[in-house]
Design a protein around this motif. Structure first.
Motif, short mmCIF file in Angstrom:
data_model
loop_
_atom_site.label_atom_id
_atom_site.label_comp_id
_atom_site.label_asym_id
_atom_site.label_seq_id
_atom_site.Cartn_x
_atom_site.Cartn_y
_atom_site.Cartn_z
N GLY A 15 0.79 -1.22 0.00
CA GLY A 15 0.00 0.00 0.00
C GLY A 15 0.82 1.28 0.00
O GLY A 15 1.85 1.38 -0.67
N PHE A 16 0.34 2.26 0.76
CA PHE A 16 1.00 3.56 0.80
C PHE A 16 2.47 3.46 1.16
O PHE A 16 3.30 4.19 0.62
N ALA A 17 2.83 2.58 2.07
CA ALA A 17 4.23 2.45 2.49
C ALA A 17 5.13 2.06 1.33
O ALA A 17 6.26 2.54 1.23
N SER A 18 4.64 1.21 0.44
CA SER A 18 5.44 0.83 -0.73
C SER A 18 5.70 2.04 -1.63
O SER A 18 6.81 2.22 -2.11
N TYR A 19 4.69 2.85 -1.86
CA TYR A 19 4.87 4.02 -2.71
C TYR A 19 5.86 5.00 -2.09
O TYR A 19 6.69 5.59 -2.79
N VAL A 20 5.78 5.19 -0.78
CA VAL A 20 6.75 6.06 -0.09
C VAL A 20 8.15 5.49 -0.25
O VAL A 20 9.11 6.22 -0.54
N SER A 21 8.28 4.20 -0.09
CA SER A 21 9.58 3.55 -0.22
C SER A 21 10.14 3.70 -1.63
O SER A 21 11.31 4.03 -1.81
N TRP A 22 9.32 3.46 -2.64
CA TRP A 22 9.77 3.59 -4.03
C TRP A 22 10.17 5.02 -4.34
O TRP A 22 11.12 5.26 -5.10
N ALA A 23 9.46 5.98 -3.77
CA ALA A 23 9.74 7.40 -4.05
C ALA A 23 10.97 7.91 -3.31
O ALA A 23 11.69 8.78 -3.81
N THR A 24 11.23 7.38 -2.12
CA THR A 24 12.30 7.92 -1.28
C THR A 24 13.52 7.02 -1.17
O THR A 24 14.58 7.46 -0.76
N GLY A 25 13.35 5.74 -1.49
CA GLY A 25 14.43 4.79 -1.31
C GLY A 25 14.58 4.28 0.12
O GLY A 25 15.46 3.48 0.41
N GLU A 26 13.70 4.73 1.01
CA GLU A 26 13.74 4.30 2.41
C GLU A 26 13.01 2.96 2.56
O GLU A 26 12.09 2.66 1.82
N THR A 27 13.45 2.19 3.53
CA THR A 27 12.81 0.91 3.82
C THR A 27 11.67 1.13 4.81
O THR A 27 11.88 1.72 5.87
N PRO A 28 10.47 0.63 4.48
CA PRO A 28 9.36 0.80 5.42
C PRO A 28 9.58 -0.04 6.68
O PRO A 28 10.24 -1.08 6.62
N PRO A 29 9.02 0.38 7.79
CA PRO A 29 9.10 -0.45 9.00
C PRO A 29 8.44 -1.80 8.74
O PRO A 29 7.43 -1.89 8.06
#
Length: 91
Positions: A15-29
């Motif tokens: 969901g949203f966490a994946s999109y944030v991760s793809w956009a920022t390169g950060e790993t979701p919790p």
């Protein structure tokens, strides 16, 4: 009839966490089977960044544009014109 769910806050589905991760390169919790309230809150905080991350929203809009152009393999209709899709749930 079907309801297509276009995004969500659930840890198990990306969901949203994946999109944030793809956009920022950060790993979701990560939420393990022994997750505690603090783990859940960390995930929610990360996923909630979706709304303020323009690149994440841009990637999501790209997905939606592709989905709207998809053809139903059974009846040949574009998804955006298919009466089999009863609703589109944004989140």
């Amino acid at each position: 009839n079907a309801v297509l769910i276009l995004n969500n806050m659930w840890a198990w589905s990306g969901g949203f966490a994946s999109y944030v991760s793809w956009a920022t390169g950060e790993t979701p919790p990560r939420m393990g089977p022994d997750a505690r309230d603090a783990d859940w809150q960390a995930h929610q905080d990360f996923a909630s960044r979706f709304y303020g991350t323009a690149k994440a929203v841009e990637i999501w809009f790209g997905y939606i544009r592709q989905l709207l152009k998809r053809r139903n393999s059974v009846n040949g209709r574009l998804y955006r014109e298919d009466p089999a899709i009863m609703a589109w749930e944004l989140a």
